[in-house]
Scaffold this motif. Structure first.
Motif, mmCIF file in Angstrom:
data_model
loop_
_atom_site.group_PDB
_atom_site.id
_atom_site.type_symbol
_atom_site.label_atom_id
_atom_site.label_comp_id
_atom_site.label_asym_id
_atom_site.label_seq_id
_atom_site.Cartn_x
_atom_site.Cartn_y
_atom_site.Cartn_z
ATOM 1 N N ASN A 55 -12.539 -11.730 -1.830
ATOM 2 C CA ASN A 55 -11.751 -12.816 -1.280
ATOM 3 C C ASN A 55 -10.710 -12.253 -0.319
ATOM 4 O O ASN A 55 -9.814 -11.523 -0.726
ATOM 5 N N GLY A 56 -10.822 -12.590 0.945
ATOM 6 C CA GLY A 56 -9.882 -12.121 1.948
ATOM 7 C C GLY A 56 -8.502 -12.727 1.808
ATOM 8 O O GLY A 56 -7.537 -12.234 2.386
ATOM 9 N N ARG A 57 -8.370 -13.786 1.036
ATOM 10 C CA ARG A 57 -7.065 -14.417 0.823
ATOM 11 C C ARG A 57 -6.298 -13.787 -0.333
ATOM 12 O O ARG A 57 -5.133 -14.119 -0.544
ATOM 13 N N ASN A 58 -6.954 -12.918 -1.093
ATOM 14 C CA ASN A 58 -6.272 -12.178 -2.145
ATOM 15 C C ASN A 58 -5.229 -11.283 -1.497
ATOM 16 O O ASN A 58 -5.502 -10.577 -0.545
ATOM 17 N N ARG A 59 -4.023 -11.277 -2.019
ATOM 18 C CA ARG A 59 -2.908 -10.552 -1.394
ATOM 19 C C ARG A 59 -3.192 -9.052 -1.300
ATOM 20 O O ARG A 59 -2.937 -8.436 -0.273
ATOM 21 N N PHE A 60 -3.721 -8.450 -2.349
ATOM 22 C CA PHE A 60 -4.006 -7.015 -2.355
ATOM 23 C C PHE A 60 -5.091 -6.657 -1.345
ATOM 24 O O PHE A 60 -4.950 -5.716 -0.570
ATOM 25 N N VAL A 61 -6.157 -7.447 -1.337
ATOM 26 C CA VAL A 61 -7.250 -7.216 -0.389
ATOM 27 C C VAL A 61 -6.747 -7.397 1.035
ATOM 28 O O VAL A 61 -7.065 -6.606 1.931
ATOM 29 N N TYR A 62 -5.916 -8.403 1.252
ATOM 30 C CA TYR A 62 -5.368 -8.644 2.579
ATOM 31 C C TYR A 62 -4.492 -7.482 3.037
ATOM 32 O O TYR A 62 -4.578 -7.054 4.197
ATOM 33 N N LEU A 63 -3.635 -6.977 2.154
ATOM 34 C CA LEU A 63 -2.747 -5.873 2.525
ATOM 35 C C LEU A 63 -3.531 -4.617 2.892
ATOM 36 O O LEU A 63 -3.226 -3.951 3.893
ATOM 37 N N ILE A 64 -4.535 -4.294 2.114
ATOM 38 C CA ILE A 64 -5.349 -3.110 2.411
ATOM 39 C C ILE A 64 -6.110 -3.310 3.722
ATOM 40 O O ILE A 64 -6.133 -2.427 4.586
ATOM 41 N N GLY A 65 -6.736 -4.461 3.872
ATOM 42 C CA GLY A 65 -7.481 -4.741 5.090
ATOM 43 C C GLY A 65 -6.597 -4.756 6.323
ATOM 44 O O GLY A 65 -6.967 -4.218 7.375
ATOM 45 N N ASP A 66 -5.410 -5.327 6.202
ATOM 46 C CA ASP A 66 -4.489 -5.389 7.335
ATOM 47 C C ASP A 66 -4.002 -3.992 7.715
ATOM 48 O O ASP A 66 -3.959 -3.643 8.896
ATOM 49 N N TRP B 103 -12.840 8.197 7.007
ATOM 50 C CA TRP B 103 -12.985 7.389 5.798
ATOM 51 C C TRP B 103 -12.339 6.017 5.956
ATOM 52 O O TRP B 103 -12.867 5.007 5.465
ATOM 53 N N ALA B 104 -11.206 5.943 6.651
ATOM 54 C CA ALA B 104 -10.566 4.648 6.899
ATOM 55 C C ALA B 104 -11.480 3.751 7.724
ATOM 56 O O ALA B 104 -11.595 2.549 7.451
ATOM 57 N N LEU B 105 -12.155 4.325 8.719
ATOM 58 C CA LEU B 105 -13.108 3.548 9.521
ATOM 59 C C LEU B 105 -14.255 3.017 8.664
ATOM 60 O O LEU B 105 -14.647 1.846 8.794
#
Length: 94
Positions: free
Chosen positions: A35-46, A17-19
């Protein structure tokens, strides 16, 4: 032994599921849906990238260049699904 097998099966399922989520998030960021610059989206993506990249990099080195199409997540999901099935076949029938 059955509880250990169930735990390994669950971890493999969560990794699959993570993949899937990493692939979808990559598409959504590329097409400017999120938006990839959103802090929450960035943290999850990272976080998801950090846990999936170590398994994807060796596969990417083995696969030929397909002109920008990355099929390494598909190959890894197929391998993990095969491993799940093999585990249940070997140890689940006992």
């Amino acid at each position: 032994m059955c509880s250990l097998l169930s735990l390994v099966d669950t971890v493999i399922g969560l990794y699959i599921w993570a993949l899937i989520i990493v692939v979808i998030m990559t598409w959504l960021v590329q097409f400017n849906v999120i938006n990839g610059r959103n802090r929450f989206v960035y943290l999850i993506g990272d976080f998801l990238t950090r846990i999936t990249e170590p398994a994807l990099m060796p596969i990417r080195r083995l696969l030929p260049d397909l002109g920008g199409i990355d099929i390494s997540p598909i190959v890894l999901i197929l391998a993990l699904t095969f491993a799940q099935s093999l585990l249940w076949e070997m140890f689940g029938g006992a």
